[in-house]
Scaffold this active site. Structure first.
Site, PDB file in Angstrom:
ATOM      1  N   TYR A  95       0.858  -1.187   0.000  1.00  0.00           N
ATOM      2  CA  TYR A  95       0.000   0.000   0.000  1.00  0.00           C
ATOM      3  C   TYR A  95       0.891   1.232   0.000  1.00  0.00           C
ATOM      4  CZ  TYR A  95      -3.191   3.663   1.565  1.00  0.00           C
ATOM      5  OH  TYR A  95      -3.920   4.820   1.649  1.00  0.00           O
ATOM      6  N   GLU A 102      -3.458   7.365  -4.149  1.00  0.00           N
ATOM      7  CA  GLU A 102      -3.524   6.114  -3.386  1.00  0.00           C
ATOM      8  C   GLU A 102      -3.308   4.956  -4.342  1.00  0.00           C
ATOM      9  OE1 GLU A 102      -6.196   4.695   0.245  1.00  0.00           O
ATOM     10  OE2 GLU A 102      -7.309   4.548  -1.638  1.00  0.00           O
TER      11      GLU A 102
END
Length: 400
Positions: free
Chosen positions: A122, A210
């Site tokens: 992530y 993101e």
């Protein structure tokens, strides 16, 4: 302004960020052609069919499918295009109406041929308002909701703060790769990935990147498999090309209409409509509504140049919400003249016709005395207030 996944990936690619390649399709037949072209470009055997909407969690709602042959691809694309996709992030969540899927991304399979050797991470970049700098947030637990990771295993979430005067330093990019446990070619690729990703973030005047998942492939390449990109609306005058990427079909139609009239409007779930000038005053007005027992139905800033026409449009937009039981107009006349707003209220009331919800008007500042006279002598069913607490009491009275 939010971008679709395919738009965000093209933006990242222009800055040298490695992405999962893909082509967009709006019909099942276009999806077949896209897959053929993708095979020629990348040599991929399988394809991932991904719904393109402004919401996360698409896989959980059936909006992401793996196709192992042309027949599966056409079937998945046909099923996804035109569906009302429900995810935790679409309006109303899984119990809401969902969002209509108008297009799909046909993407290469980057997990082949060695799925077991792949690892998901992530990575995100955003502004830390408290520290007044950008921050890179990253974790070894990619492919999951980062909120859950932060709550259950906070030690697995790392943050790298970027000095706004120095920008991202080379050692910081290496630190990210080191904390993710990478080595060798994967370490070098992640360092390059982070460096170029930050260049893209700053260069596009973004407010959020993101990448989830950010993938280490079986041959140690680092690739953005998915991406969420949000651009700062205030910077779009510098990025005409990016401004053209806005997809109004994905935005609240009322908010789109309000923007066309120069109104800053956000729909909420309450029962008291707000019409205010200035974002700070609008937030204070929403607070006073809650303290008086009501719930704000919207955030609406008419700006510093509110005239009768803009006030009327604001009225019409607020009244379109069937949940609105009252409207609170709270104007501080600095640049804008209170008497002009008052006349706008009166004109709007007469032009719209029978307004069934109570209207509370508080006007303070330039020509406030004239404005109060205009309201009081209009003969309309409008409640006039001077103090903010007085306006709050009237809200409490009319909404029970």
């Amino acid at each position: 302004m939010n971008l679709h996944e395919y738009q965000g990936k093209e933006l990242l690619k222009s800055y040298g960020v490695a992405i999962q390649e893909g082509l967009v399709a709006t019909t099942a037949d276009e999806a077949v052609e896209a897959f053929k072209n993708l095979q020629e470009q990348t040599g991929t055997d399988f394809a991932v069919v991904k719904a393109q909407i402004h919401a996360g969690g698409r896989g959980k709602g059936g909006g992401v499918k793996l196709a192992k042959n042309m027949d599966e691809l056409k079937e998945h694309a046909g099923n996804i295009i035109g569906m009302m996709l429900k995810t935790p992030q679409t309006p109303g969540g899984l119990n809401g109406p969902g969002k209509l899927v108008r297009k799909v991304l046909i993407a290469e399979d980057v997990y082949a041929p060695d799925f077991d050797a792949c690892k998901e991470y992530y990575v995100s970049i955003l502004m830390d308002r408290e520290r007044k700098c950008n921050v890179i947030i990253y974790s070894t637990e990619g492919g999951m909701n980062i909120e859950e990771v932060a709550e259950e295993t906070p030690h697995l979430v790392h943050k790298e703060y970027i000095d706004p005067l120095l920008g991202l330093m080379p050692f910081q990019a290496r630190k990210v790769a080191f904390n993710l446990g990478l080595s060798g070619q994967a370490f070098k690729d992640m360092t390059k990935f982070i460096t170029n990703l930050y260049k893209a973030f700053v260069g596009a005047d973004a407010s959020l990147f993101e990448i989830n998942p950010c993938l280490k492939t079986g041959d140690d390449r680092i690739v953005a498999v998915d991406c969420k990109v949000t651009l700062d609306d205030n910077s779009l005058f510098r990025h005409k090309d990016l401004a053209e990427l806005r997809d109004t079909d994905e935005e609240d139609p009322t908010e789109v209409e309000a923007k066309s009239f120069g109104l800053n409007f956000i729909n909420l779930d309450g029962n008291v409509g707000c019409m205010v000038n200035g974002a700070g005053l609008a937030m204070s007005t929403m607070d006073i509504i809650k303290l008086s027992g009501g719930e704000p139905a919207n955030f609406l800033d008419v700006g510093g140049t509110a005239d009768a026409a803009r006030v009327e449009q604001a009225f019409r937009i607020i009244l379109r919400d069937p949940k609105v039981e009252a409207i609170l107009i709270n104007i501080f006349g600095g640049i804008v003249r209170c008497d002009r707003v008052a006349q706008g209220v009166v004109d709007a009331y007469k032009n719209i016709g029978d307004i069934k919800v109570p209207i509370i008007v508080r006007l303070q500042g330039t020509n406030a005395d004239i404005a109060k006279t205009i309201i009081d002598e209009s003969g309309l069913s409008v409640h006039s207030a001077i103090l903010l607490q007085e306006a709050a009491d009237l809200v409490k009275e009319v909404v029970g």
